[in-house]
Design a protein around this motif. Structure first.
Motif, PDB file in Angstrom:
ATOM      1  N   GLY A 132      24.150  69.960  11.818  1.00  0.00           N
ATOM      2  CA  GLY A 132      24.225  68.602  12.347  1.00  0.00           C
ATOM      3  C   GLY A 132      22.865  67.944  12.495  1.00  0.00           C
ATOM      4  O   GLY A 132      22.777  66.715  12.580  1.00  0.00           O
ATOM      5  N   ARG A 156      22.949  79.475  10.452  1.00  0.00           N
ATOM      6  CA  ARG A 156      22.671  79.972   9.100  1.00  0.00           C
ATOM      7  C   ARG A 156      22.517  78.889   8.015  1.00  0.00           C
ATOM      8  O   ARG A 156      21.631  79.023   7.152  1.00  0.00           O
ATOM      9  CB  ARG A 156      23.770  80.955   8.701  1.00  0.00           C
ATOM     10  N   GLY A 208      22.887  84.851  14.822  1.00  0.00           N
ATOM     11  CA  GLY A 208      24.248  85.119  14.365  1.00  0.00           C
ATOM     12  C   GLY A 208      24.401  86.507  13.793  1.00  0.00           C
ATOM     13  O   GLY A 208      23.477  87.321  13.827  1.00  0.00           O
ATOM     14  N   SER A 209      25.594  86.755  13.256  1.00  0.00           N
ATOM     15  CA  SER A 209      25.927  88.110  12.809  1.00  0.00           C
ATOM     16  C   SER A 209      25.023  88.574  11.678  1.00  0.00           C
ATOM     17  O   SER A 209      24.760  89.764  11.554  1.00  0.00           O
ATOM     18  CB  SER A 209      27.388  88.174  12.364  1.00  0.00           C
ATOM     19  N   GLN A 230      30.659  83.686  13.397  1.00  0.00           N
ATOM     20  CA  GLN A 230      29.441  84.421  13.048  1.00  0.00           C
ATOM     21  C   GLN A 230      28.246  83.932  13.860  1.00  0.00           C
ATOM     22  O   GLN A 230      27.309  84.690  14.100  1.00  0.00           O
ATOM     23  CB  GLN A 230      29.132  84.287  11.554  1.00  0.00           C
ATOM     24  N   ILE A 285      25.752  70.647  22.501  1.00  0.00           N
ATOM     25  CA  ILE A 285      25.683  69.201  22.252  1.00  0.00           C
ATOM     26  C   ILE A 285      26.274  68.979  20.871  1.00  0.00           C
ATOM     27  O   ILE A 285      25.756  69.498  19.866  1.00  0.00           O
ATOM     28  CB  ILE A 285      24.217  68.694  22.292  1.00  0.00           C
ATOM     29  N   ASN A 286      27.383  68.262  20.816  1.00  0.00           N
ATOM     30  CA  ASN A 286      28.045  68.058  19.531  1.00  0.00           C
ATOM     31  C   ASN A 286      28.803  66.747  19.587  1.00  0.00           C
ATOM     32  O   ASN A 286      29.407  66.429  20.611  1.00  0.00           O
ATOM     33  CB  ASN A 286      29.005  69.224  19.251  1.00  0.00           C
ATOM     34  N   ASP A 345      31.437  66.062  17.959  1.00  0.00           N
ATOM     35  CA  ASP A 345      32.865  66.329  17.783  1.00  0.00           C
ATOM     36  C   ASP A 345      33.397  67.049  19.029  1.00  0.00           C
ATOM     37  O   ASP A 345      33.095  68.226  19.245  1.00  0.00           O
ATOM     38  CB  ASP A 345      33.072  67.180  16.515  1.00  0.00           C
ATOM     39  N   PHE A 386      20.772  63.199  18.419  1.00  0.00           N
ATOM     40  CA  PHE A 386      19.527  62.433  18.293  1.00  0.00           C
ATOM     41  C   PHE A 386      19.296  61.515  19.497  1.00  0.00           C
ATOM     42  O   PHE A 386      18.208  60.999  19.689  1.00  0.00           O
ATOM     43  CB  PHE A 386      19.519  61.653  16.972  1.00  0.00           C
TER      44      PHE A 386
HETATM   45  C1  LIG Z   1      29.331  86.936   6.236  1.00  0.00           C
HETATM   46  C2  LIG Z   1      28.877  85.695   6.947  1.00  0.00           C
HETATM   47  C3  LIG Z   1      27.814  85.790   7.821  1.00  0.00           C
HETATM   48  C4  LIG Z   1      27.398  84.655   8.511  1.00  0.00           C
HETATM   49  N1  LIG Z   1      26.370  84.756   9.378  1.00  0.00           N
HETATM   50  C5  LIG Z   1      26.016  83.683  10.123  1.00  0.00           C
HETATM   51  C6  LIG Z   1      24.976  83.766  11.096  1.00  0.00           C
HETATM   52  O1  LIG Z   1      24.336  84.805  11.267  1.00  0.00           O
HETATM   53  N2  LIG Z   1      24.683  82.649  11.807  1.00  0.00           N
HETATM   54  C7  LIG Z   1      25.343  81.459  11.644  1.00  0.00           C
HETATM   55  O2  LIG Z   1      25.014  80.487  12.341  1.00  0.00           O
HETATM   56  N3  LIG Z   1      26.307  81.354  10.716  1.00  0.00           N
HETATM   57  C8  LIG Z   1      26.652  82.425   9.946  1.00  0.00           C
HETATM   58  N4  LIG Z   1      27.603  82.288   8.994  1.00  0.00           N
HETATM   59  C9  LIG Z   1      28.090  80.936   8.678  1.00  0.00           C
HETATM   60  C10 LIG Z   1      29.154  80.430   9.639  1.00  0.00           C
HETATM   61  O3  LIG Z   1      30.438  80.810   9.168  1.00  0.00           O
HETATM   62  C11 LIG Z   1      29.130  78.888   9.702  1.00  0.00           C
HETATM   63  O4  LIG Z   1      29.275  78.356   8.412  1.00  0.00           O
HETATM   64  C12 LIG Z   1      27.840  78.348  10.319  1.00  0.00           C
HETATM   65  O5  LIG Z   1      27.574  78.980  11.559  1.00  0.00           O
HETATM   66  C13 LIG Z   1      27.988  76.872  10.538  1.00  0.00           C
HETATM   67  O6  LIG Z   1      26.738  76.363  10.943  1.00  0.00           O
HETATM   68  P1  LIG Z   1      26.642  74.991  11.730  1.00  0.00           P
HETATM   69  O7  LIG Z   1      27.453  75.081  12.972  1.00  0.00           O
HETATM   70  O8  LIG Z   1      25.210  74.654  11.851  1.00  0.00           O
HETATM   71  O9  LIG Z   1      27.269  73.966  10.684  1.00  0.00           O
HETATM   72  P2  LIG Z   1      28.663  73.201  10.686  1.00  0.00           P
HETATM   73  O10 LIG Z   1      29.797  74.141  10.866  1.00  0.00           O
HETATM   74  O11 LIG Z   1      28.656  72.328   9.482  1.00  0.00           O
HETATM   75  O12 LIG Z   1      28.615  72.298  11.998  1.00  0.00           O
HETATM   76  C14 LIG Z   1      27.748  71.227  12.172  1.00  0.00           C
HETATM   77  C15 LIG Z   1      28.136  70.591  13.511  1.00  0.00           C
HETATM   78  O13 LIG Z   1      27.215  69.546  13.799  1.00  0.00           O
HETATM   79  C16 LIG Z   1      27.931  68.515  14.436  1.00  0.00           C
HETATM   80  N5  LIG Z   1      27.134  67.306  14.265  1.00  0.00           N
HETATM   81  C17 LIG Z   1      26.865  66.639  13.103  1.00  0.00           C
HETATM   82  N6  LIG Z   1      26.027  65.612  13.340  1.00  0.00           N
HETATM   83  C18 LIG Z   1      25.790  65.605  14.698  1.00  0.00           C
HETATM   84  C19 LIG Z   1      25.017  64.784  15.550  1.00  0.00           C
HETATM   85  N7  LIG Z   1      24.298  63.752  15.077  1.00  0.00           N
HETATM   86  N8  LIG Z   1      25.012  65.048  16.877  1.00  0.00           N
HETATM   87  C20 LIG Z   1      25.732  66.094  17.385  1.00  0.00           C
HETATM   88  N9  LIG Z   1      26.484  66.907  16.611  1.00  0.00           N
HETATM   89  C21 LIG Z   1      26.502  66.672  15.273  1.00  0.00           C
HETATM   90  C22 LIG Z   1      29.269  68.488  13.746  1.00  0.00           C
HETATM   91  O14 LIG Z   1      30.271  67.864  14.558  1.00  0.00           O
HETATM   92  C23 LIG Z   1      29.527  69.970  13.508  1.00  0.00           C
HETATM   93  O15 LIG Z   1      30.286  70.540  14.580  1.00  0.00           O
HETATM   94  C24 LIG Z   1      28.049  83.411   8.303  1.00  0.00           C
HETATM   95  C25 LIG Z   1      29.107  83.333   7.418  1.00  0.00           C
HETATM   96  C26 LIG Z   1      29.520  84.461   6.745  1.00  0.00           C
HETATM   97  C27 LIG Z   1      30.698  84.356   5.811  1.00  0.00           C
END
Ligand SMILES: Cc1cc2nc3c(=O)[nH]c(=O)nc-3n(C[C@H](O)[C@H](O)[C@H](O)COP(=O)(O)OP(=O)(O)OC[C@H]3O[C@@H](n4cnc5c(N)ncnc54)[C@H](O)[C@@H]3O)c2cc1C
Length: 315
Positions: free
Chosen positions: A203, A229, A244-245, A265, A279-280, A282, A300
């Motif tokens: 995000g 990640r 994370g994992s 994860q 802080i999100n 959504d 932001f």
């Molecule tokens: C085997 C495996 C291992 C993994 N290991 C890890 C790990 O170690 N660590 C890890 O983190 N992930 C890991 N993952 C990935 C995990 O499944 C998710 O894809 C990842 O954690 C998502 O990261 P995110 O929350 O940053 O992104 P997203 O899921 O895309 O979420 C982004 C969030 O930001 C919010 N957002 C967007 N813009 C704004 C804004 N301006 N203000 C506030 N909120 C906003 C959205 O609403 C959304 O909820 C792994 C996956 C697999 C398959």
């Protein structure tokens, strides 16, 4: 009654916590439990595992598996599978697990289910679409290899009267040979010791925004910056920032997650935190389920306001 074979892992000289979680997971399946422990000079570790959920533990205790190599481990596990004829083979979803588990399934020509977090009424359950849906997976055939997400269940507690038994394996067919381990030099952040962590996720949207928005809040609080990640996969920050994992497991006094959805994860890596602020924008993001304080809003706006408030409070 069927048989579940646990592939236990040794890390830093002891059975990994994730392997004790497999022992608890195996209880959910309800089969007879057997395990295999692989390494050199691993008698004590095998005994410890047998006494805590490992059941009958086969030990492949040889110089050829003193260090991990996928070839040798696959041969050792294949021998353990042949010796135990399991219905289910459980492997942790760790870097070694990702590497070796598909080989075990391929060698057995059997079903493979990755990254499960639960077993319910004959089905493996895994999260899909970033944790928005749970898929219940059943398999055909008489054997399945499953990898289990670390942290999905609590580690086995209590003591059991297991046993250990050596398993001699011919490792001469292993083509890959271990040469050396090089530990990457830590470059400044050691999240495992930080008392306050401010993590940014996808995000945040732009690598420039980490030093502009996330780091200042971490600095104002006297903490460290972390990340999810996708941030690391995109090359916005180096791997040592990843929580994370497949990154770092952290347990700070305060964890602030900004723009992080809360995938399992990621949660695995920070669920030991004492206090969590999310802080999100959504309001339905799963991170709010583990947050002590949730702010539904644009990071932001919220993060810089928080930074200013912390600075003002400190004078
Ligand atoms: C085997 C495996 C291992 C993994 N290991 C890890 C790990 O170690 N660590 C890890 O983190 N992930 C890991 N993952 C990935 C995990 O499944 C998710 O894809 C990842 O954690 C998502 O990261 P995110 O929350 O940053 O992104 P997203 O899921 O895309 O979420 C982004 C969030 O930001 C919010 N957002 C967007 N813009 C704004 C804004 N301006 N203000 C506030 N909120 C906003 C959205 O609403 C959304 O909820 C792994 C996956 C697999 C398959």
């Amino acid at each position: 009654m069927g048989t579940t074979l646990i592939v236990a892992e040794i890390q830093n000289g002891a059975i990994r916590e994730a392997s004790y979680e497999l022992a608890a997971f195996a209880q959910k399946i309800g089969h007879d439990v057997k395990s295999v422990v692989i390494g050199s000079g691993i008698g004590d570790q095998a005994e410890a595992f047998a006494a805590k959920g490992g059941g009958e533990v086969l030990t492949v205790d040889q110089d050829g598996v003193a260090n991990y190599s996928v070839d040798a481990y696959a041969i050792a596990i294949k021998a353990a599978v042949e010796a135990t004829s399991p219905d289910v083979v459980l492997v942790s979803n760790t870097p070694i697990g990702w590497d070796v588990a598909p080989r075990i399934a391929a060698a057995q020509d059997c079903a493979f289910v990755s990254d499960v977090f639960n077993y319910d009424d004959g089905a493996f359950v895994r999260r899909v679409f970033n944790g928005k849906l749970d898929a219940r997976v059943t398999t055909s055939g008489d054997r399945v290899v499953a990898t289990v997400q670390p942290g999905a269940v609590a580690a086995f507690e209590g003591s059991t009267s297991g046993s250990t038994k050596p398993l001699e394996v011919d490792l001469s067919g292993a083509a890959a040979k271990f040469v050396e381990t090089r530990v990457a030099e830590a470059k400044g952040v050691d999240l495992s010791k930080a008392e306050i962590i401010v993590s940014g996720g996808r995000g945040v949207g732009d690598p420039e925004k980490f030093p502009e928005v996330i780091q200042p809040l971490a600095d104002a609080l006297g903490g460290a910056m972390g990340a999810s990640r996708p941030v690391v996969d995109a090359g916005w920050l180096p791997h040592e920032y990843q929580v994370g994992s497949s990154g770092q497991i952290v347990a700070p006094k305060l964890y602030i997650a900004a723009g992080i959805s809360g995938a399992i994860q990621h949660l695995v890596g920070m669920k030991g935190s004492n206090f969590v602020i999310a802080i999100n924008k959504d309001g339905d993001a799963p991170i709010f389920e583990v947050a002590d304080v949730g702010v539904v809003g644009d990071l932001f706006e919220v993060v810089p306001a928080l930074t200013e408030a912390v600075k003002a409070a400190k004078g």
